[in-house]
Design an enzyme around this catalytic site. Sequence first.
Site, PDB file in Angstrom:
ATOM      1  N   GLU A 184     -10.766  -0.772  -2.468  1.00  0.00           N
ATOM      2  CA  GLU A 184     -10.749   0.494  -1.721  1.00  0.00           C
ATOM      3  C   GLU A 184     -11.470   1.594  -2.482  1.00  0.00           C
ATOM      4  OE1 GLU A 184      -7.627   2.148   0.626  1.00  0.00           O
ATOM      5  OE2 GLU A 184      -6.354   0.394   0.289  1.00  0.00           O
ATOM      6  N   ARG A 185     -12.430   2.231  -1.789  1.00  0.00           N
ATOM      7  CA  ARG A 185     -13.057   3.413  -2.356  1.00  0.00           C
ATOM      8  C   ARG A 185     -12.004   4.526  -2.391  1.00  0.00           C
ATOM      9  NH1 ARG A 185     -16.772   6.356   2.342  1.00  0.00           N
ATOM     10  NH2 ARG A 185     -15.040   6.698   3.778  1.00  0.00           N
ATOM     11  N   ASN A 242       0.885  -1.167   0.000  1.00  0.00           N
ATOM     12  CA  ASN A 242       0.000   0.000   0.000  1.00  0.00           C
ATOM     13  C   ASN A 242       0.924   1.218   0.000  1.00  0.00           C
ATOM     14  OD1 ASN A 242      -2.871   0.750   2.175  1.00  0.00           O
ATOM     15  ND2 ASN A 242      -2.615   1.040   0.000  1.00  0.00           N
ATOM     16  N   CYS A 259      -4.729  -3.124   2.801  1.00  0.00           N
ATOM     17  CA  CYS A 259      -5.505  -2.022   3.389  1.00  0.00           C
ATOM     18  C   CYS A 259      -5.489  -2.197   4.901  1.00  0.00           C
ATOM     19  CB  CYS A 259      -6.933  -2.024   2.861  1.00  0.00           C
ATOM     20  SG  CYS A 259      -8.017  -0.809   3.651  1.00  0.00           S
ATOM     21  N   GLY A 260      -4.898  -1.242   5.611  1.00  0.00           N
ATOM     22  CA  GLY A 260      -4.714  -1.381   7.052  1.00  0.00           C
ATOM     23  C   GLY A 260      -6.007  -1.366   7.843  1.00  0.00           C
ATOM     24  N   CYS A 312      -6.488   6.005   7.267  1.00  0.00           N
ATOM     25  CA  CYS A 312      -5.800   4.967   6.497  1.00  0.00           C
ATOM     26  C   CYS A 312      -4.789   4.304   7.421  1.00  0.00           C
ATOM     27  CB  CYS A 312      -5.110   5.589   5.286  1.00  0.00           C
ATOM     28  SG  CYS A 312      -4.123   4.437   4.318  1.00  0.00           S
ATOM     29  N   GLY A 313      -4.972   3.008   7.689  1.00  0.00           N
ATOM     30  CA  GLY A 313      -4.117   2.313   8.649  1.00  0.00           C
ATOM     31  C   GLY A 313      -2.691   2.144   8.169  1.00  0.00           C
ATOM     32  N   ASN A 314      -2.514   1.653   6.941  1.00  0.00           N
ATOM     33  CA  ASN A 314      -1.157   1.520   6.418  1.00  0.00           C
ATOM     34  C   ASN A 314      -0.522   2.886   6.204  1.00  0.00           C
ATOM     35  OD1 ASN A 314      -0.991  -1.300   6.350  1.00  0.00           O
ATOM     36  ND2 ASN A 314      -1.996  -1.416   4.349  1.00  0.00           N
TER      37      ASN A 314
END
Length: 259
Positions: free
Chosen positions: A188-189, A13, A198-199, A74-76
């Site tokens: 992912e939107r 990512n 995706c995190g 956003c986690g990552n």
Amino acid sequence: MILPFFKYQGTGNDFVMIDDRNETFPADDQALIERLCNRRFGIGADGLILLRNDPDYDFRMIYFNADGAEGSMCGNGGRCIVRFAHDLGVFDRATRFIAVDGEHEATVTEADVSLRMSDVAGVGKQGTHVFLNTGSPHAILFTDDIESTDVVADGRAIRYSESFSPGGTNVNFVQQTDKSALYVRTYERGVEDETYSCGTGVTAAALAAYQHLGVAEPVAIRTIGGNLQVSFKPQIDGTFTDVYLIGPAQRVFAGTIVI
């Protein structure tokens, strides 16, 4: 204007990182951000992240989707900006920062970034899908054959379905591979495609799988781009606290671009 930038990735990512502590980046220029994220005509990334000063925290994270619009958590990206701030000398080993969904804490080792996510209110249903918000909204679909899943076509149909209008949702396809392990693929939107990882999505998958499949905590997550781990504490009222997303985050390259 010549813009210095950095490129970071966390399990594939990838993000354009801007040190904007002097607040000179034109953050309201959606077309510019979209162009910088474009893989043909720009730098190429799943999103763009600004690192800014904040009087109460080590730094502030401002995240934009690849379409140029400011996004939810956003986690990552959070793990990558922690690595970025560490590389810039903003902090030593542990940090507190602020993002769109509130305060986060993180620690850094040579191998991994451990990011504390927001507490999660619980796992519910929306339409026919498991749904929860881990800083961003996520629909979860369990499958026994993730390799044959058409993530883009099936994910796009759910993302734009009436059940999730008008804002839409991210969509995660989840297969249990062991008593405490999952394989997750995400539409992912904002990117409007499958991403390598995706995190917030794998976090949502882990919590949903704990509740619906009995997966043991901590949960090992396989994504196309690499491996992550999610740990958490389930509470008697159905909420989750002490939610951590753990995995690698690395600088890929640095450069300048004319904007």
